[in-house]
Design an enzyme around this catalytic site. Sequence first.
Site, short mmCIF file in Angstrom:
data_model
loop_
_atom_site.label_atom_id
_atom_site.label_comp_id
_atom_site.label_asym_id
_atom_site.label_seq_id
_atom_site.Cartn_x
_atom_site.Cartn_y
_atom_site.Cartn_z
N SER A 72 0.83 -1.22 0.01
CA SER A 72 0.06 -0.04 0.00
C SER A 72 0.83 1.11 -0.08
O SER A 72 1.93 1.28 0.52
CB SER A 72 -0.76 0.01 1.18
OG SER A 72 -1.66 -0.97 1.26
N1 SAH Z 1 -1.20 -4.70 3.81
C1 SAH Z 1 -0.43 -4.89 2.81
C2 SAH Z 1 -1.32 -4.54 1.55
C3 SAH Z 1 -1.33 -5.66 0.60
S1 SAH Z 1 -2.42 -5.63 -0.85
C4 SAH Z 1 0.89 -4.57 2.82
O1 SAH Z 1 1.26 -3.39 3.64
O2 SAH Z 1 1.62 -4.57 1.82
C5 SAH Z 1 -3.74 -6.35 -0.09
C6 SAH Z 1 -3.54 -7.97 0.23
O3 SAH Z 1 -4.71 -8.37 0.54
C7 SAH Z 1 -2.88 -8.60 -0.83
O4 SAH Z 1 -1.74 -9.46 -0.75
C8 SAH Z 1 -4.20 -9.99 -1.05
O5 SAH Z 1 -3.74 -10.97 -1.57
C9 SAH Z 1 -4.72 -9.85 0.09
N2 SAH Z 1 -6.30 -10.13 0.12
C10 SAH Z 1 -7.12 -9.99 -0.94
N3 SAH Z 1 -8.35 -10.56 -0.31
C11 SAH Z 1 -8.04 -11.17 0.84
C12 SAH Z 1 -8.62 -12.14 1.70
N4 SAH Z 1 -10.09 -12.54 1.31
N5 SAH Z 1 -7.98 -12.48 2.75
C13 SAH Z 1 -6.92 -12.39 3.07
N6 SAH Z 1 -6.12 -11.59 2.17
C14 SAH Z 1 -6.59 -11.11 1.07
#
Ligand code: SAH
Length: 221
Positions: A72
């Site tokens: 993010s």
């Molecule tokens: N918090 C992360 C942001 C990653 S982007 C960071 O700091 O890097 C969002 C993430 O949510 C992705 O890795 C994606 O695979 C995950 N995601 C999407 N749907 C999800 C679900 N139902 N359960 C768990 N993770 C999920």
Amino acid sequence: MIILRDFCMEDSFLHKGLRRKLVEELREKGITNTRVLNAISSVPRHLFMDSGFVHFAYKDKAFPIAANQTISQPYTVAFQSQMLDIKSGDKVLEIGTGSGYQAAVLLELGAKVFTIERHKILSVGAQTLLPKLGYRPRFFYGDGFKGLPTYAPFDKIIVTAGAPEMPEKLVEQLKPGGQMIVPIGGEDKQIMTHLKKHDDNQCECSEHGAFLFVPMLKGKS
Ligand code: SAH
């Protein structure tokens, strides 16, 4: 505390200087919570990205990580952390471990962090990296729509992927008096939604502008 094991894990004066500049930029964009700004200035974001992206690590931008996902944007991480008003000792559930960067920021804020990721490669990557940096959340590989009923209730829940609608199971897993921050909408944009669960279990939502996240998807991958 950050333990530097090898050259690749270096956190140099240059990186620290770039973080100070990033914190100034976030302050100008309206992040006022000094605990959140201090957390951003403590976490070595460049170590959460592929080494090829090291020069972009302190730009206020989202960047690609494995499995077609993104780390993010720092402003978004700061905004969600500030909205949740994380206190030391808060029990926090994060949906979407991704790179583990947001989890590290929550840990710097003193939270006890439970983080779920649906992509195995990302979950394993974060489980390998974070302890090397001294960050120890509880990691779970699974579908964040289900939350973690065994560990509920939580003081705060942060969803870091765009949810198509309010994830009801997560609302159930929030303590009375708890708060959740979740971007809700389609794939082109989501509205940052803050939910407050009152002591009588009634919920109140407020909206805080448009953001762009990767989608929250059902099941594991
Ligand atoms: N918090 C992360 C942001 C990653 S982007 C960071 O700091 O890097 C969002 C993430 O949510 C992705 O890795 C994606 O695979 C995950 N995601 C999407 N749907 C999800 C679900 N139902 N359960 C768990 N993770 C999920």
